[in-house]
Write a protein that holds these residues in place. Structure first.
Motif, PDB file in Angstrom:
ATOM      1  N   THR A  34       0.842  -1.196   0.000  1.00 27.98           N
ATOM      2  CA  THR A  34       0.000   0.000   0.000  1.00 27.98           C
ATOM      3  C   THR A  34       0.873   1.240   0.000  1.00 27.98           C
ATOM      4  O   THR A  34       1.762   1.391   0.843  1.00 27.98           O
ATOM      5  CB  THR A  34      -0.917   0.016   1.235  1.00 27.98           C
ATOM      6  N   GLU A  35       0.636   2.122  -0.942  1.00 29.84           N
ATOM      7  CA  GLU A  35       1.492   3.301  -1.060  1.00 29.84           C
ATOM      8  C   GLU A  35       1.240   4.311   0.061  1.00 29.84           C
ATOM      9  O   GLU A  35       0.150   4.385   0.626  1.00 29.84           O
ATOM     10  CB  GLU A  35       1.319   3.966  -2.418  1.00 29.84           C
ATOM     11  N   THR A  36       2.262   5.083   0.355  1.00 29.16           N
ATOM     12  CA  THR A  36       2.208   6.147   1.340  1.00 29.16           C
ATOM     13  C   THR A  36       1.842   7.452   0.642  1.00 29.16           C
ATOM     14  O   THR A  36       2.366   7.749  -0.432  1.00 29.16           O
ATOM     15  CB  THR A  36       3.576   6.314   2.020  1.00 29.16           C
ATOM     16  N   LEU A  37       0.949   8.231   1.255  1.00 31.72           N
ATOM     17  CA  LEU A  37       0.542   9.505   0.654  1.00 31.72           C
ATOM     18  C   LEU A  37       0.943  10.717   1.498  1.00 31.72           C
ATOM     19  O   LEU A  37       0.555  11.838   1.183  1.00 31.72           O
ATOM     20  CB  LEU A  37      -0.970   9.514   0.398  1.00 31.72           C
ATOM     21  N   SER A  38       1.729  10.466   2.547  1.00 34.74           N
ATOM     22  CA  SER A  38       2.240  11.571   3.357  1.00 34.74           C
ATOM     23  C   SER A  38       3.589  11.147   3.939  1.00 34.74           C
ATOM     24  O   SER A  38       3.752  10.018   4.410  1.00 34.74           O
ATOM     25  CB  SER A  38       1.265  11.909   4.485  1.00 34.74           C
ATOM     26  N   TYR A  39       4.556  12.066   3.904  1.00 30.54           N
ATOM     27  CA  TYR A  39       5.891  11.746   4.415  1.00 30.54           C
ATOM     28  C   TYR A  39       6.524  13.027   4.936  1.00 30.54           C
ATOM     29  O   TYR A  39       6.644  14.017   4.213  1.00 30.54           O
ATOM     30  CB  TYR A  39       6.749  11.138   3.307  1.00 30.54           C
ATOM     31  N   GLN A  40       6.897  13.009   6.214  1.00 29.41           N
ATOM     32  CA  GLN A  40       7.533  14.149   6.867  1.00 29.41           C
ATOM     33  C   GLN A  40       6.744  15.438   6.648  1.00 29.41           C
ATOM     34  O   GLN A  40       7.298  16.501   6.382  1.00 29.41           O
ATOM     35  CB  GLN A  40       8.974  14.302   6.367  1.00 29.41           C
ATOM     36  N   GLY A  41       5.425  15.312   6.772  1.00 31.09           N
ATOM     37  CA  GLY A  41       4.550  16.467   6.673  1.00 31.09           C
ATOM     38  C   GLY A  41       4.211  16.902   5.255  1.00 31.09           C
ATOM     39  O   GLY A  41       3.478  17.882   5.065  1.00 31.09           O
ATOM     40  N   GLU A  42       4.721  16.204   4.251  1.00 26.21           N
ATOM     41  CA  GLU A  42       4.445  16.572   2.865  1.00 26.21           C
ATOM     42  C   GLU A  42       3.434  15.613   2.248  1.00 26.21           C
ATOM     43  O   GLU A  42       3.505  14.397   2.439  1.00 26.21           O
ATOM     44  CB  GLU A  42       5.734  16.565   2.033  1.00 26.21           C
ATOM     45  N   GLN A  43       2.481  16.179   1.514  1.00 31.82           N
ATOM     46  CA  GLN A  43       1.485  15.373   0.827  1.00 31.82           C
ATOM     47  C   GLN A  43       2.051  14.865  -0.497  1.00 31.82           C
ATOM     48  O   GLN A  43       2.689  15.625  -1.245  1.00 31.82           O
ATOM     49  CB  GLN A  43       0.212  16.192   0.570  1.00 31.82           C
ATOM     50  N   LEU A  44       1.825  13.597  -0.772  1.00 30.70           N
ATOM     51  CA  LEU A  44       2.354  12.956  -1.967  1.00 30.70           C
ATOM     52  C   LEU A  44       1.236  12.706  -2.982  1.00 30.70           C
ATOM     53  O   LEU A  44       0.093  12.461  -2.610  1.00 30.70           O
ATOM     54  CB  LEU A  44       3.025  11.632  -1.603  1.00 30.70           C
ATOM     55  N   THR A  45       1.576  12.757  -4.233  1.00 32.22           N
ATOM     56  CA  THR A  45       0.613  12.501  -5.300  1.00 32.22           C
ATOM     57  C   THR A  45       0.422  10.993  -5.465  1.00 32.22           C
ATOM     58  O   THR A  45       1.404  10.263  -5.632  1.00 32.22           O
ATOM     59  CB  THR A  45       1.100  13.082  -6.635  1.00 32.22           C
ATOM     60  N   PRO A  46      -0.812  10.502  -5.423  1.00 29.75           N
ATOM     61  CA  PRO A  46      -1.034   9.069  -5.640  1.00 29.75           C
ATOM     62  C   PRO A  46      -0.485   8.635  -7.000  1.00 29.75           C
ATOM     63  O   PRO A  46      -0.554   9.399  -7.983  1.00 29.75           O
ATOM     64  CB  PRO A  46      -2.558   8.932  -5.600  1.00 29.75           C
ATOM     65  N   ILE A  47       0.059   7.443  -7.059  1.00 34.83           N
ATOM     66  CA  ILE A  47       0.640   6.946  -8.304  1.00 34.83           C
ATOM     67  C   ILE A  47      -0.380   6.961  -9.434  1.00 34.83           C
ATOM     68  O   ILE A  47      -0.060   7.279 -10.581  1.00 34.83           O
ATOM     69  CB  ILE A  47       1.203   5.523  -8.092  1.00 34.83           C
ATOM     70  N   ALA A  48      -1.628   6.643  -9.109  1.00 29.99           N
ATOM     71  CA  ALA A  48      -2.671   6.607 -10.124  1.00 29.99           C
ATOM     72  C   ALA A  48      -2.938   7.971 -10.741  1.00 29.99           C
ATOM     73  O   ALA A  48      -3.535   8.064 -11.818  1.00 29.99           O
ATOM     74  CB  ALA A  48      -3.969   6.047  -9.534  1.00 29.99           C
ATOM     75  N   GLN A  49      -2.499   9.040 -10.074  1.00 30.32           N
ATOM     76  CA  GLN A  49      -2.704  10.389 -10.594  1.00 30.32           C
ATOM     77  C   GLN A  49      -1.440  10.970 -11.221  1.00 30.32           C
ATOM     78  O   GLN A  49      -1.436  12.109 -11.677  1.00 30.32           O
ATOM     79  CB  GLN A  49      -3.183  11.317  -9.473  1.00 30.32           C
ATOM     80  N   GLN A  50      -0.376  10.196 -11.252  1.00 32.97           N
ATOM     81  CA  GLN A  50       0.884  10.683 -11.815  1.00 32.97           C
ATOM     82  C   GLN A  50       0.898  10.445 -13.323  1.00 32.97           C
ATOM     83  O   GLN A  50       0.800   9.316 -13.781  1.00 32.97           O
ATOM     84  CB  GLN A  50       2.069   9.959 -11.164  1.00 32.97           C
ATOM     85  N   ARG A  51       1.018  11.522 -14.067  1.00 35.65           N
ATOM     86  CA  ARG A  51       1.084  11.387 -15.513  1.00 35.65           C
ATOM     87  C   ARG A  51       2.410  10.770 -15.925  1.00 35.65           C
ATOM     88  O   ARG A  51       3.382  10.757 -15.171  1.00 35.65           O
ATOM     89  CB  ARG A  51       0.881  12.743 -16.189  1.00 35.65           C
ATOM     90  N   ASN A  52       2.455  10.271 -17.155  1.00 36.91           N
ATOM     91  CA  ASN A  52       3.593   9.461 -17.553  1.00 36.91           C
ATOM     92  C   ASN A  52       3.818   9.600 -19.058  1.00 36.91           C
ATOM     93  O   ASN A  52       2.859   9.593 -19.830  1.00 36.91           O
ATOM     94  CB  ASN A  52       3.318   7.998 -17.191  1.00 36.91           C
ATOM     95  N   ASN A  53       5.071   9.731 -19.469  1.00 44.25           N
ATOM     96  CA  ASN A  53       5.430   9.759 -20.885  1.00 44.25           C
ATOM     97  C   ASN A  53       6.466   8.674 -21.170  1.00 44.25           C
ATOM     98  O   ASN A  53       7.319   8.389 -20.334  1.00 44.25           O
ATOM     99  CB  ASN A  53       6.011  11.120 -21.284  1.00 44.25           C
ATOM    100  N   ALA A  54       6.404   8.095 -22.361  1.00 46.05           N
ATOM    101  CA  ALA A  54       7.397   7.114 -22.785  1.00 46.05           C
ATOM    102  C   ALA A  54       7.388   7.053 -24.308  1.00 46.05           C
ATOM    103  O   ALA A  54       6.346   7.255 -24.931  1.00 46.05           O
ATOM    104  CB  ALA A  54       7.092   5.733 -22.202  1.00 46.05           C
ATOM    105  N   ILE A  55       8.537   6.778 -24.908  1.00 47.85           N
ATOM    106  CA  ILE A  55       8.619   6.799 -26.366  1.00 47.85           C
ATOM    107  C   ILE A  55       8.056   5.521 -26.991  1.00 47.85           C
ATOM    108  O   ILE A  55       7.647   5.535 -28.157  1.00 47.85           O
ATOM    109  CB  ILE A  55      10.067   7.029 -26.849  1.00 47.85           C
ATOM    110  N   LYS A  56       8.017   4.419 -26.233  1.00 48.60           N
ATOM    111  CA  LYS A  56       7.522   3.159 -26.782  1.00 48.60           C
ATOM    112  C   LYS A  56       6.572   2.448 -25.826  1.00 48.60           C
ATOM    113  O   LYS A  56       6.404   1.231 -25.902  1.00 48.60           O
ATOM    114  CB  LYS A  56       8.690   2.228 -27.123  1.00 48.60           C
ATOM    115  N   GLY A  57       5.947   3.205 -24.931  1.00 47.08           N
ATOM    116  CA  GLY A  57       5.028   2.584 -23.990  1.00 47.08           C
ATOM    117  C   GLY A  57       5.754   1.905 -22.842  1.00 47.08           C
ATOM    118  O   GLY A  57       6.982   1.907 -22.750  1.00 47.08           O
ATOM    119  N   THR A  58       4.989   1.316 -21.941  1.00 47.99           N
ATOM    120  CA  THR A  58       5.541   0.675 -20.747  1.00 47.99           C
ATOM    121  C   THR A  58       6.418  -0.513 -21.106  1.00 47.99           C
ATOM    122  O   THR A  58       6.060  -1.345 -21.943  1.00 47.99           O
ATOM    123  CB  THR A  58       4.408   0.209 -19.818  1.00 47.99           C
TER     124      THR A  58
END
Length: 221
Positions: A34-58
């Motif tokens: 289970t991912e962490t969404l807070s660390y040392q008082g900072e809010q983290l972006t859920p992985i599912a909301q992180q945009r992603n670029n790649a030249i040939k896909g995953t």
């Protein structure tokens, strides 16, 4: 089949194939982690909301057969297994990834310091550039001084879960302060050189320095 039942099946299928529980600001579950969404008082972006670029896909890389090749201007060229890399001293940082397209996200990255990796292979004093190669043919480079002075890391965990394939498993460079095209994923080789190097996007006009807030493109002619 009633529409409500069909909707439920589609919803469950999406959850299974995406590998996460939710994309609405809740922690996702990846390989039973289970991912962490807070660390040392900072809010983290859920992985599912992180945009992603790649030249040939995953890219999908097997942990057991994976090797990280480190060569060039080093005293002891070496191929590291995944276990050897994760067995080196571990460090974590909260770092923003900023894409040149204008989007970004904040995450906790856990991995190994580049300095520790270079110490293992004996980086030569005349090495000025580190070239990073990806499994999909992508490449980029960064100055050795930048990598060492900023304690740059290569991450194998993101928000406390093992990097999902779409985020770069087994390794992603955390090039803090640099635009996202320097954050190479699926790293398979690092070559140390005494010459400048222009990678995939840099050959297409992007700035080889890539400082966030600086110019995205280099002036030509």
């Amino acid at each position: 089949m009633k529409p409500i039942h069909l909707l439920l099946i589609i919803s469950v299928a999406f959850t299974v194939f995406s590998g996460c529980v939710s994309d609405r600001g809740e922690p996702g579950v990846y390989d039973n982690q289970t991912e962490t969404l807070s660390y040392q008082g900072e809010q983290l972006t859920p992985i599912a909301q992180q945009r992603n670029n790649a030249i040939k896909g995953t890219q999908y890389i097997e942990r057991e057969s994976y090797r990280l090749q480190v060569d060039g201007l080093v005293e002891n060229p070496r191929d590291f297994t995944y276990e050897e890399i994760t067995g080196l001293p571990q460090t974590s940082k909260v770092v923003d990834l900023n894409c040149v397209e204008g989007w970004g996200f904040t995450a906790k990255w856990t991995g190994v310091r580049i300095a520790d990796l270079f110490e293992e292979v004996g980086a030569m004093e005349n090495a000025t550039t580190a070239i990073f190669y990806s499994a999909d043919g992508y490449s980029t480079s960064l100055d050795m001084d930048y990598l060492l002075e900023n304690d740059i890391i290569i991450a194998y965990k993101l928000n406390d879960v093992t990097l999902p394939p779409e985020r770069g498993f087994p390794l992603q460079l955390v090039a803090e302060g640099k635009y996202g095209y320097k954050w190479v994923k699926w790293i398979v080789r690092i070559e140390l050189s005494d010459s400048p190097y222009r990678g995939y996007w840099e050959e297409r006009g992007y700035n080889n320095i890539a400082d966030v807030g600086g110019p995205a493109f280099e002036k030509r002619g």
